[in-house]
Design an enzyme around this catalytic site. Structure first.
Site, PDB file in Angstrom:
ATOM      1  N   THR A  50      -3.879  -5.291   7.698  1.00 51.77           N
ATOM      2  CA  THR A  50      -3.315  -6.270   8.627  1.00 51.77           C
ATOM      3  C   THR A  50      -4.115  -6.266   9.922  1.00 51.77           C
ATOM      4  OG1 THR A  50      -1.712  -4.582   9.277  1.00 51.77           O
ATOM      5  CG2 THR A  50      -0.946  -6.297   7.760  1.00 51.77           C
ATOM      6  N   LYS A  99      -5.223  -9.402  12.749  1.00 53.97           N
ATOM      7  CA  LYS A  99      -5.076  -9.393  14.214  1.00 53.97           C
ATOM      8  C   LYS A  99      -6.402  -9.750  14.877  1.00 53.97           C
ATOM      9  CE  LYS A  99      -2.015  -5.453  13.546  1.00 53.97           C
ATOM     10  NZ  LYS A  99      -2.035  -3.962  13.530  1.00 53.97           N
ATOM     11  N   LYS A 139     -11.274   4.055   3.923  1.00 52.80           N
ATOM     12  CA  LYS A 139     -11.522   3.093   5.004  1.00 52.80           C
ATOM     13  C   LYS A 139     -12.954   3.201   5.539  1.00 52.80           C
ATOM     14  CE  LYS A 139      -6.645   2.722   6.408  1.00 52.80           C
ATOM     15  NZ  LYS A 139      -6.323   1.285   6.520  1.00 52.80           N
ATOM     16  N   LYS A 164      -8.288   2.012  12.946  1.00 54.40           N
ATOM     17  CA  LYS A 164      -7.299   2.103  11.866  1.00 54.40           C
ATOM     18  C   LYS A 164      -7.142   3.580  11.546  1.00 54.40           C
ATOM     19  CE  LYS A 164      -9.963  -0.608   9.311  1.00 54.40           C
ATOM     20  NZ  LYS A 164      -9.076  -1.566   8.664  1.00 54.40           N
ATOM     21  N   ARG A 165      -6.227   3.926  10.633  1.00 55.72           N
ATOM     22  CA  ARG A 165      -6.128   5.331  10.256  1.00 55.72           C
ATOM     23  C   ARG A 165      -7.476   5.823   9.723  1.00 55.72           C
ATOM     24  NH1 ARG A 165      -1.083   8.058  10.283  1.00 55.72           N
ATOM     25  NH2 ARG A 165      -2.275   9.791   9.419  1.00 55.72           N
ATOM     26  N   HIS A 200       2.699  -0.995  -1.953  1.00 56.79           N
ATOM     27  CA  HIS A 200       1.674  -1.023  -0.906  1.00 56.79           C
ATOM     28  C   HIS A 200       0.362  -0.384  -1.294  1.00 56.79           C
ATOM     29  CE1 HIS A 200       3.751  -2.542   2.713  1.00 56.79           C
ATOM     30  NE2 HIS A 200       4.835  -2.134   2.075  1.00 56.79           N
TER      31      HIS A 200
HETATM   32  C1  LIG Z   1      -2.264  -3.094  12.572  1.00 59.89           C
HETATM   33  C2  LIG Z   1      -2.204  -1.646  12.785  1.00 59.89           C
HETATM   34  C3  LIG Z   1      -2.552  -0.773  11.751  1.00 59.89           C
HETATM   35  C4  LIG Z   1      -3.058  -1.254  10.404  1.00 59.89           C
HETATM   36  O1  LIG Z   1      -4.441  -1.439  10.501  1.00 59.89           O
HETATM   37  P1  LIG Z   1      -5.370  -1.616   9.192  1.00 59.89           P
HETATM   38  O2  LIG Z   1      -6.687  -1.946   9.792  1.00 59.89           O
HETATM   39  O3  LIG Z   1      -4.800  -2.760   8.433  1.00 59.89           O
HETATM   40  O4  LIG Z   1      -5.355  -0.343   8.478  1.00 59.89           O
HETATM   41  C5  LIG Z   1      -2.485   0.578  11.985  1.00 59.89           C
HETATM   42  N1  LIG Z   1      -2.090   1.070  13.175  1.00 59.89           N
HETATM   43  C6  LIG Z   1      -1.759   0.261  14.201  1.00 59.89           C
HETATM   44  C7  LIG Z   1      -1.346   0.870  15.491  1.00 59.89           C
HETATM   45  C8  LIG Z   1      -1.801  -1.118  14.042  1.00 59.89           C
HETATM   46  O5  LIG Z   1      -1.455  -1.905  15.066  1.00 59.89           O
END
Ligand SMILES: *Cc1c(COP(=O)(O)O)cnc(C)c1O
Length: 812
Positions: free
Chosen positions: A652, A656, A550, A544-545, A356
């Site tokens: 991911t 979405k 990021k 995101k985190r 990952h």
């Molecule tokens: C999809 C998702 C992530 C991953 O988000 P990235 O933008 O790909 O880092 C992290 N936390 C939650 C709650 C998510 O639904």
């Protein structure tokens, strides 16, 4: 069971009475949620039993997906959706005076994960079941999941996630299937009468691994797979023995606590190795319970062990469960009496591994001493695996010490978990095309040279059932009206929407749906934060985190720049914006926490300045989680995916947003590259350094953030606001560390380097947003191509290329 609204009402009322001793009139929403959950679970149970019977009688190959994280979120709405009971239940509840949406909100998120890696595991389970594939999750039933984030005074405060406080309605405890996991002690070896070496583990501590099974309901196909979460408990026998010893009860309690620690809490680190002894214990706890459980199920088939790989796949989600490899070796050799070669053939053929990350700080290693003391027998097995592997390398290329040193599993007193995972498995996959290329040509290139056939790509995906059908019913219905519902079982068919790209009425309706979702989010923001946001502004979302790579810092620096322009430059024009953030920082990650403080500080200044409030607002939403993401994503215009190129393996979140019609503002990183390939230049905003640029700077140097700072007046002015007197710094030293990270430490994540490009791209977005119909057409194009990123596609690829499994029954 119920098959009509009337039957549902009847069954629901009975359930309230029998489970809670309560009538419909007196039940609170929480009572109603619990009894609905219990009712739905009854409904699931029949199919669950049947699925398990079918798997057994067909002797289907079973996949066990080992993951330290499953970020499941809420299950009620998705279970109803997948069982096709949504509208029936919704109407029945409405007749009784309950809103299904409100009942859904009674459920605590099952937040047993940090972020993308854990959410991926959850999406995979949904796709496995929905495709009728025999794949199950093995995880840990943490008593406390991902911490709850509160913002106090602009700072992140971590509160324990007491998600089990009101019972988890979906789980079933199965104490009769408990297994024993052993730690510590010593290994004695002796030669048996027939001349074989026998290893005996003595003086160990043992803990009971008690499974709690959660049903995973497939979409409209009667398949119910299992997410098995292991809980650590002191064994009865052990308990009695210790309680009766002289040092008595106090000692016993300490002992019990130390064992139960193993499933106490989730490590809240993301993209950083959490190197503590307890974490290693947790990893082995999951692995040992899972391997034993998989073998026990296999043994019901009464087949020779040599056919284990034909009937079982053990997949490891990152290296955290990589001890599956030596653990399976241990069981096969010590408990089943196999020789090394036979055990090794079986192990390699059964195990597959997903990588990952290429971030070096996230690559897992364990001090050999830890492993030796905690897992003495596994330590011996790992040494032997290493020894044999190094010999193999020597055989191929005698004298190349350098190569052996680089590839060895044990080096410098550390066990390198990625090396163990590659050597002990038959498949190693990256999670996006770019990421897999970087693995093959850079990070793992020496391994790629030894095992080229093992490396493959499986671009991540998300379940369109949760992220579109459930999270955005309005949009899903609009799509159904336009192209029917074939896309639900074949998400690629969303491409039929391309035919609507010039249909003005359709595009206007699409824009109308976005507006509606924005109004809903705006009222959530108003209700919870008292901030009024303009639903005609661009909803520019970065959730995101919180992590350096990021680059939330790049986003907030842009906001500071825009604010300054609005205040000081009368000719500055901008399309109104609402900047929305949500992010948790690891509790020990100082930099990330400062970025949160900066965002909330900027929000405070901007939102309270009437001079700019017609044009911009900044909102930080607390406690980012799956359920919050489901609320925000449908309302998004711009999806911020601005990682330093080469650092985000896939992402991911980007998928979405795309599926919900947001346009991506992103670097050419991770799966953004593949989004770009699909939608074309015009329906995505890309900017910044390429991954080759970043990797080459990393290798050869040549970047100086100070040079950029000296030469670009806007950069200088914006950065200086962090430390000189400004509305943001308030003359404090609060943001000194951020400033230093950008200049004194030469900007590890190329924020300064990409700033000008980011600003210009944001400007272009502002102009483009004015052309509503064209914007909506781009949005449509994104939705139309998002089927590629359904995790159904991803799982079909895993099933075919890695696990060699086929659907047990076809979709209805
Ligand atoms: C999809 C998702 C992530 C991953 O988000 P990235 O933008 O790909 O880092 C992290 N936390 C939650 C709650 C998510 O639904």
């Amino acid at each position: 069971m119920f098959n009509s609204k009337e039957e549902f009402i009847q069954a629901f009322s009975e359930k309230l009475e029998t489970e809670l001793g309560m009538g419909v009139e007196t039940a609170t929403e929480h009572d109603a949620y619990r009894s609905l959950g219990a009712l739905v679970k009854d409904h699931i149970n029949k199919n669950w039993l049947q699925t398990n019977h079918q798997y057994e009688s067909n002797q289907n190959k079973q996949v066990y997906y080992f993951s330290m994280e499953f970020l499941m979120g809420r299950l009620l709405g998705n279970n109803l959706l997948n069982m096709q009971l949504l509208s029936l239940v919704k109407e029945g509840l409405a007749d009784l005076g309950f809103s299904l949406t409100s009942l859904e909100e009674q459920e605590n998120d099952a937040g047993l994960g940090n972020g993308g890696l854990g959410r991926l595991a959850a999406c995979f389970l949904d796709s496995l079941a929905s495709l009728g594939l025999a794949g199950h999750g093995y995880g840990i039933r943490y008593k406390y999941g991902m911490f709850e984030q509160a913002i106090i005074d602009g700072y992140q405060v971590e509160l324990p996630d007491r998600w089990l406080a009101n019972e988890f309605v979906w789980e079933v405890r199965r104490p009769e299937q408990s297994l024993e996991v052993r730690f510590g002690g010593h290994v004695n070896s002796r030669v048996s009468s027939d001349g074989t070496l026998i290893f005996e583990h003595v003086d160990y501590e043992q803990v009971q691994a008690v499974p709690y099974d959660v049903p995973v309901v497939g979409y409209n196909n009667e398949t119910v797979n299992t997410l098995r979460l292991w809980s650590a408990e002191a064994s009865q026998e052990d308990t009695l023995k210790r309680a009766s010893q002289q040092d008595g009860f106090g000692n016993f309690l300490t002992h019990k606590r130390s064992l139960e620690e193993m499933s106490e809490f989730l490590y809240p680190d993301d993209s950083h190795e959490a190197g503590r002894k307890l974490r290693l214990k947790q990893e082995y706890f999951l692995v040992s319970a899972g391997v034993q459980s998989a073998i026990r199920s296999f043994e019901h088939l009464n087949l020779p062990l040599s056919s284990f790989p034909e009937k079982v796949s053990l997949h490891i989600n990152d290296t955290h469960p990589a001890l599956v490899i030596p653990e399976l070796m241990r069981v096969l050799i010590d408990e089943k009496g196999l020789g090394w070669e036979a055990a090794w053939t079986i192990t390699q053929a059964s195990v597959s591994y997903t990588n990952h990350t290429t971030l070096s700080e996230a690559l897992e290693t364990w001090p050999v001493d830890f492993v030796r003391t905690l897992l003495p027998r596994l330590h011996m097995v790992i040494e032997e695996i290493n020894e044999r592997f190094c010999q193999q390398l020597w055989g191929q290329d005698p004298g190349d010490f350098d190569r052996i040193a680089k590839l060895a599993i044990i080096a410098d007193g550390q066990v390198k978990m990625a090396h163990l995972a590659i050597v002990g498995s038959h498949s190693v996959n990256g999670v996006a095309k770019l990421h897999t290329e970087i693995l093959k040509t850079r990070e793992m290139k020496n391994f790629y040279a030894v095992f080229p056939e093992r490396f493959n790509n499986k671009t991540n995906g998300i379940t369109h059932r949760r992220w579109l059908l459930h999270a955005n019913k309005l949009l899903a219905n609009h799509i159904k009206e336009a192209i029917g519902d074939r896309w639900i079982s074949q998400p690629d068919q969303l491409r039929d929407l391309i035919g609507k790209k010039d249909d003005e009425a359709f595009l206007d309706q699409l824009g109308g749906i976005k507006q509606q979702k924005k109004r809903e989010l705006a009222s959530f923001i108003k209700d919870n934060y008292g901030i009024a946001v303009d639903t005609n502004s661009i909803f520019d979302v970065h959730i995101k985190r919180l992590h350096g790579y990021k680059r939330q810092l790049l986003n907030v620096l842009h906001i500071m720049y825009v604010y300054h322009e609005l205040k000081s430059n009368p000719s500055f024009e901008m399309t109104p914006r609402t900047f929305i953030f949500a992010a948790k920082a690891a509790p020990s990650y100082h930099f990330a926490k400062k970025v949160i403080k900066l965002i909330t500080r900027v929000a405070g200044v901007v939102n309270n300045d009437p001079a700019v409030n017609g044009q911009m607002k900044v909102v930080f939403l607390e406690n980012y989680s799956v359920s919050l993401a489901e609320r925000i994503i449908p309302a998004t215009d711009i999806s911020e995916q601005i990682s330093t190129a080469s650092k985000e393996a896939s992402g991911t979140g980007n998928m979405k947003f795309m599926m919900n019609g947001a346009l991506t503002l992103g670097t050419m990183d991770g799966a953004n590259v593949e989004i770009h390939d699909l939608v074309g230049d015009k329906a995505i905003y890309t900017f910044g350094l390429s991954s080759e640029d970043v990797l080459s700077y990393g290798q050869n140097g040549g970047y100086s953030s100070r040079e950029v700072y000296e030469s670009d007046e806007r950069v200088r002015r914006t950065l200086d606001q962090l430390v000189h007197y400004s509305p943001f710094s308030k003359g404090e030293t609060e943001f000194r560390d951020l400033y230093d990270s950008l200049l004194a430490y030469n900007d590890e994540y190329f924020v300064v380097k990409d700033f000008a490009n980011y600003v210009a791209t944001q400007q272009r977005i502002g102009y483009d947003y004015q052309q509503k119909r064209e914007w909506n057409a781009k949005s449509l194009l994104n939705i139309a191509h998002s089927g590629r990123f359904s995790s159904d596609r991803t799982i079909q690829e895993y099933a075919q290329d890695i696990w060699d499994i086929r659907p047990v029954r076809t979709l209805k």
